[in-house]
Design a protein around this motif. Structure first.
Motif, PDB file in Angstrom:
ATOM      1  N   PHE A  83      11.278  26.702  27.983  1.00 19.95           N
ATOM      2  CA  PHE A  83      10.657  27.046  26.835  1.00 19.95           C
ATOM      3  C   PHE A  83      10.049  25.979  25.862  1.00 19.95           C
ATOM      4  O   PHE A  83      10.324  25.082  25.884  1.00 19.95           O
ATOM      5  CB  PHE A  83      11.188  28.302  25.968  1.00 19.95           C
ATOM      6  CG  PHE A  83      12.476  27.543  25.371  1.00 19.95           C
ATOM      7  CD1 PHE A  83      12.551  26.818  24.293  1.00 19.95           C
ATOM      8  CD2 PHE A  83      13.563  27.602  25.922  1.00 19.95           C
ATOM      9  CE1 PHE A  83      13.532  26.355  23.581  1.00 19.95           C
ATOM     10  CE2 PHE A  83      14.723  26.972  25.445  1.00 19.95           C
ATOM     11  CZ  PHE A  83      14.636  26.290  24.253  1.00 19.95           C
ATOM     12  N   ILE A  84       8.748  26.277  25.212  1.00 17.84           N
ATOM     13  CA  ILE A  84       8.411  25.235  24.032  1.00 17.84           C
ATOM     14  C   ILE A  84       8.680  26.004  22.702  1.00 17.84           C
ATOM     15  O   ILE A  84       8.326  27.161  22.358  1.00 17.84           O
ATOM     16  CB  ILE A  84       6.988  25.173  24.181  1.00 17.84           C
ATOM     17  CG1 ILE A  84       6.460  24.532  25.714  1.00 17.84           C
ATOM     18  CG2 ILE A  84       6.296  24.283  23.151  1.00 17.84           C
ATOM     19  CD1 ILE A  84       5.181  24.718  25.880  1.00 17.84           C
ATOM     20  N   LEU A  85       9.655  25.088  21.870  1.00 14.92           N
ATOM     21  CA  LEU A  85      10.020  25.467  20.590  1.00 14.92           C
ATOM     22  C   LEU A  85       8.859  25.419  19.692  1.00 14.92           C
ATOM     23  O   LEU A  85       8.227  24.343  19.400  1.00 14.92           O
ATOM     24  CB  LEU A  85      11.078  24.655  20.088  1.00 14.92           C
ATOM     25  CG  LEU A  85      11.927  25.017  19.105  1.00 14.92           C
ATOM     26  CD1 LEU A  85      12.549  26.588  19.202  1.00 14.92           C
ATOM     27  CD2 LEU A  85      12.500  23.986  18.393  1.00 14.92           C
ATOM     28  N   GLY A  86       8.398  26.665  19.212  1.00 11.38           N
ATOM     29  CA  GLY A  86       7.468  26.527  17.902  1.00 11.38           C
ATOM     30  C   GLY A  86       8.092  26.658  16.904  1.00 11.38           C
ATOM     31  O   GLY A  86       9.243  26.056  16.812  1.00 11.38           O
ATOM     32  N   PRO A  87       7.426  27.114  15.900  1.00 13.08           N
ATOM     33  CA  PRO A  87       7.760  27.313  14.305  1.00 13.08           C
ATOM     34  C   PRO A  87       8.876  28.212  14.103  1.00 13.08           C
ATOM     35  O   PRO A  87       8.960  29.075  14.991  1.00 13.08           O
ATOM     36  CB  PRO A  87       6.431  27.352  13.627  1.00 13.08           C
ATOM     37  CG  PRO A  87       5.588  28.334  14.494  1.00 13.08           C
ATOM     38  CD  PRO A  87       6.017  27.947  15.942  1.00 13.08           C
ATOM     39  N   ASP A  88       9.294  28.386  12.820  1.00  8.98           N
ATOM     40  CA  ASP A  88      10.025  29.471  12.490  1.00  8.98           C
ATOM     41  C   ASP A  88       9.181  30.768  12.532  1.00  8.98           C
ATOM     42  O   ASP A  88       7.830  30.654  12.302  1.00  8.98           O
ATOM     43  CB  ASP A  88      10.562  29.181  11.080  1.00  8.98           C
ATOM     44  CG  ASP A  88      11.665  28.295  11.056  1.00  8.98           C
ATOM     45  OD1 ASP A  88      12.133  27.731  12.224  1.00  8.98           O
ATOM     46  OD2 ASP A  88      12.261  27.672  10.069  1.00  8.98           O
ATOM     47  N   SER A  89       9.629  32.040  12.320  1.00 10.19           N
ATOM     48  CA  SER A  89       8.705  33.019  12.112  1.00 10.19           C
ATOM     49  C   SER A  89       8.031  32.984  11.086  1.00 10.19           C
ATOM     50  O   SER A  89       8.444  32.792   9.939  1.00 10.19           O
ATOM     51  CB  SER A  89       9.768  34.542  12.283  1.00 10.19           C
ATOM     52  OG  SER A  89      10.533  34.389  13.398  1.00 10.19           O
ATOM     53  N   GLY A  90       6.755  33.397  11.175  1.00  7.67           N
ATOM     54  CA  GLY A  90       5.746  33.354  10.168  1.00  7.67           C
ATOM     55  C   GLY A  90       5.162  32.046   9.705  1.00  7.67           C
ATOM     56  O   GLY A  90       4.434  31.916   8.835  1.00  7.67           O
ATOM     57  N   ALA A  91       5.683  31.011  10.420  1.00  9.15           N
ATOM     58  CA  ALA A  91       5.057  29.529  10.044  1.00  9.15           C
ATOM     59  C   ALA A  91       4.331  29.437  11.331  1.00  9.15           C
ATOM     60  O   ALA A  91       4.055  30.196  12.292  1.00  9.15           O
ATOM     61  CB  ALA A  91       6.184  28.550   9.994  1.00  9.15           C
TER      62      ALA A  91
END
Length: 217
Positions: A83-91
């Protein structure tokens, strides 16, 4: 399984008509045969081992598993989690931003291998801090003790839920490709270090009813 039970029942009934033998001995034999038939698929799955066609990899979360042409793994390389780690939810991750790539890799070949490079096509450049050594039959986590693979110069902002194709170049196994999801830093991923440069999630705006209730107190 219902059809097996039905077929055995019919066979048993025909046998009784021919022999006129009633349950005590025959029923016990029939039950034993039925149990053997019903248990056979489960025993076959256990005996077939790691490469059995029924042994489907289980992905308990949003991360990807390497499946090539319907089979688990390719050229001796198994990836049970990617997986690629994205932002926090909503960011969001900003345009030209970066995101760490997390891979669990198992080299099942008899000889050691090396992950030499990673590319992401037109979705940015991928930096591998150093060639990643993959001893035979040893699970390697590219995110420990710190992320060793970083997707950089992302050409658009990412919020999570996207998928990016990565081409992994191995010294022995050659090129292995898979589509890797961008996951938000939440749920089972909430304890990972934040992706660099990610914007903060907006603060929730109180509803008028909630504000009125607070003022009333």
């Amino acid at each position: 399984m219902g059809w097996i039970w039905w077929a055995l029942h019919i066979t048993h009934a025909r046998h009784l008509r021919k022999t006129k033998e009633y349950p005590p001995v025959t029923s016990r034999r029939w039950i034993a045969v039925a149990a053997a038939f019903l248990a056979a698929p489960a025993l076959a799955g256990c005996a077939a081992g790691f490469d059995a066609t029924t042994n489907k990899p289980y992905a308990p979360n949003e991360a990807q598993v390497l499946i090539d042409k319907g089979a688990y793994g390719k050229s001796g390389i198994h990836i049970p989690q990617a997986f690629i780690l994205g932002p926090d939810s909503g960011a969001q991750l900003p345009w030209r931003g970066s995101a760490p790539v997390y891979l669990n890799i198992l080299n099942t070949a008899g000889a050691a291998d090396t992950l030499q490079a990673v590319s992401a096509g037109d979705m940015g450049t991928v930096k591998v801090t150093a060639p990643i050594q993959l001893p035979s039959n040893t699970l390697v986590n590219t995110g420990k003790p710190a992320p060793q693979i970083m997707l950089e110069a992302i050409p658009k902002s990412l919020r999570g839920g996207e998928s990016i194709k990565l081409d992994l170049q191995f010294a022995n196994a050659g090129v292995v490709s898979l589509n890797v999801p961008v996951v938000t830093r939440s749920r089972e991923f909430k304890d990972y270090p934040p992706a660099p440069g990610a914007t903060a999630a907006p603060s929730p705006t109180p509803t008028p009813s909630a504000t009125a209730a607070e003022e009333g107190h």
